[in-house]
Enzyme design. Structure first.
Site, PDB file in Angstrom:
ATOM      1  N   GLY A  15     -71.948  -4.243  44.380  1.00 66.06           N
ATOM      2  CA  GLY A  15     -70.893  -4.693  45.295  1.00 66.06           C
ATOM      3  C   GLY A  15     -71.574  -5.498  46.396  1.00 66.06           C
ATOM      4  CB  ALA A  16     -70.735  -8.783  47.887  1.00 67.21           C
ATOM      5  CG  ASP A  47     -69.784 -10.621  44.123  1.00 71.02           C
ATOM      6  OD1 ASP A  47     -68.703 -10.269  43.619  1.00 71.02           O
ATOM      7  OD2 ASP A  47     -70.739  -9.837  44.299  1.00 71.02           O
ATOM      8  CE  LYS A  63     -68.556  -7.501  38.311  1.00 69.88           C
ATOM      9  NZ  LYS A  63     -69.905  -7.821  37.796  1.00 69.88           N
ATOM     10  CD  GLN A 119     -68.564  -3.152  37.676  1.00 72.79           C
ATOM     11  OE1 GLN A 119     -67.859  -3.264  36.672  1.00 72.79           O
ATOM     12  NE2 GLN A 119     -69.549  -4.000  37.919  1.00 72.79           N
TER      13      GLN A 119
HETATM   14  O1  MRU Z   1     -71.498  -6.713  39.686  1.00 74.65           O
HETATM   15  P1  MRU Z   1     -70.949  -6.002  40.888  1.00 74.65           P
HETATM   16  O2  MRU Z   1     -70.376  -4.661  40.563  1.00 74.65           O
HETATM   17  O3  MRU Z   1     -71.949  -5.968  42.022  1.00 74.65           O
HETATM   18  O4  MRU Z   1     -69.763  -6.926  41.341  1.00 74.65           O
HETATM   19  C1  MRU Z   1     -68.974  -6.534  42.416  1.00 74.65           C
HETATM   20  C2  MRU Z   1     -67.815  -7.382  42.633  1.00 74.65           C
HETATM   21  O5  MRU Z   1     -67.607  -8.397  41.992  1.00 74.65           O
HETATM   22  C3  MRU Z   1     -66.943  -7.002  43.770  1.00 74.65           C
HETATM   23  O6  MRU Z   1     -65.620  -7.288  43.487  1.00 74.65           O
HETATM   24  C4  MRU Z   1     -67.435  -7.807  44.970  1.00 74.65           C
HETATM   25  O7  MRU Z   1     -68.780  -7.534  45.235  1.00 74.65           O
HETATM   26  C5  MRU Z   1     -66.671  -7.629  46.171  1.00 74.65           C
HETATM   27  S1  MRU Z   1     -66.840  -6.053  46.907  1.00 74.65           S
HETATM   28  C6  MRU Z   1     -67.708  -6.214  48.338  1.00 74.65           C
END
Ligand code: MRU
Length: 351
Positions: free
Chosen positions: A52-53, A231, A242, A190
């Site tokens: 998550g970012a 992200d 995602k 997720q």
């Molecule tokens: O690959 P991930 O699980 O790190 O991807 C996360 C996402 O795409 C979330 O939707 C995104 O980070 C926003 S949440 C702060």
């Protein structure tokens, strides 16, 4: 968020150890994973023990702080530069990682204490930004709304509160009784594993849906609004999130359903003009072909869910064009996804 009566952030630092909730074990086990060196923290980011970012950004900030502690006086500059590159090479898409590493690296050139302070500030800022996003986003949510979300953009993904889930938590607190459709979010699930776990523990009514269901629900008027995280958001408003976010935005647009992105200002990258310039992370094909989980007796298994001899293609993110985005819920207010509003909010904040 409280887990078993104790308050946790997704990632934190104790002495020179970076601690994180092991998101690969959730929802089956709650475990705190410890990284003793910046190299171990890099592996944890790559393996998505934290993800998550925002949480990636916090982990990257703490990794850079760890490297500052590890660096010896004689070769400190070389060591710090190598550590910076190593952290930047873990996952290419989330802007928060680059924002965090750059800031802590610059602080590290002054002193170890300075690096630690800035890393902690970045982690705190991330949590506070999530709270603000919740306050602004709550204004969009009406009583009993049915909201669809993709991936996990809750407190696990942004240290605390979350981005996409934070307005839903605020609406729940305000007594608006939101209902959430939780996209499973293949290939790593997720949504089905993490978002469902978060919503369950916050007593928010929800249902997990397989990734193929969203458009069917939208057509049947079962979705009032979509909120996802981001992200990286670039200068024209194009947004990386995602994989699967784009198809939700396209369907929402077709059916006239508001499609919102929720993200802190640290996710914006004005150095890129449009989404075509964003690097999309390609991950191991086995994430598509294998699934890992626990059986009813509590034993872990990894099984093939696809023909093992075929190759698979596994891009982790896609880009949603700005014109499909109704608005961006930030920690400074809600804006349109266009260059003027993005630049203004970054410069001035909402007046
Ligand atoms: O690959 P991930 O699980 O790190 O991807 C996360 C996402 O795409 C979330 O939707 C995104 O980070 C926003 S949440 C702060």
């Amino acid at each position: 968020m409280k887990v078993n009566g104790k308050w946790y952030r997704a990632v934190w630092m104790e002495g020179n150890v970076v601690c994180m909730i092991n998101q690969n074990k959730l929802p089956f086990e709650f475990e705190v994973f410890n990284c003793k060196t910046h190299k171990e923290t890099c592996v944890a980011i790559k393996d998505m023990i934290t993800r998550g970012a925002g949480s990636i950004g916090a982990a990257a900030a703490f990794a850079m702080a760890q490297a500052t502690i590890e660096a010896t006086k004689q070769s400190a500059n070389d060591y710090l530069m190598q550590a910076k590159l190593r952290i930047e090479n873990t996952r290419p898409t989330a802007q928060n990682l680059f924002y965090a590493v750059e800031n802590v690296y610059n602080a590290a050139l002054i002193s170890v204490e300075n690096a630690l302070r800035i890393a902690q500030n970045i982690a705190d800022e991330c949590a506070n930004d999530g709270k603000k996003i919740g306050e602004y986003g709550n204004s969009l949510i009406k009583q009993n709304m049915k909201i669809l979300t993709h991936c996990n953009a809750g407190w696990l993904a942004l240290q605390d509160y979350g981005s996409a889930l934070s307005p839903i938590y605020a609406a729940k607190e305000a007594g608006k009784n939101p209902f959430v459709w939780v996209d499973e979010t293949r290939p790593r699930n997720q949504g089905a594993r993490l978002t469902a776990w978060e919503l369950y523990h916050n007593d928010i009514e929800h249902k997990i849906i397989s990734d193929n269901v969203a458009a069917f629900l939208m057509k049947n008027k079962e979705v009032d609004m979509i909120i996802t995280g981001a992200d990286r958001i670039v200068a024209n408003g194009d947004t990386a999130n995602k994989i699967g976010t784009l198809s939700r935005a396209l369907a929402a647009n077709y059916f006239g359903i508001p499609f919102y992105i929720a993200a802190p200002i640290s996710t914006f990258d004005l150095s890129l003009a449009n989404g075509n310039e964003i690097e999309i992370e390609l991950r191991d094909q086995n994430e598509v072909k294998l699934a890992k989980g626990k059986d009813a007796e509590g034993n872990w298994h990894e099984v093939y869910t696809a023909f093992p001899d075929s190759n698979a293609y596994n891009p982790a993110f896609d880009i949603t064009p700005a014109e499909l985005i109704t608005g961006i819920i930030t920690n400074k207010g809600i804006i349109k996804a266009n260059t003027l509003e993005i630049k203004t909010i970054i410069k001035n904040g909402i007046q």
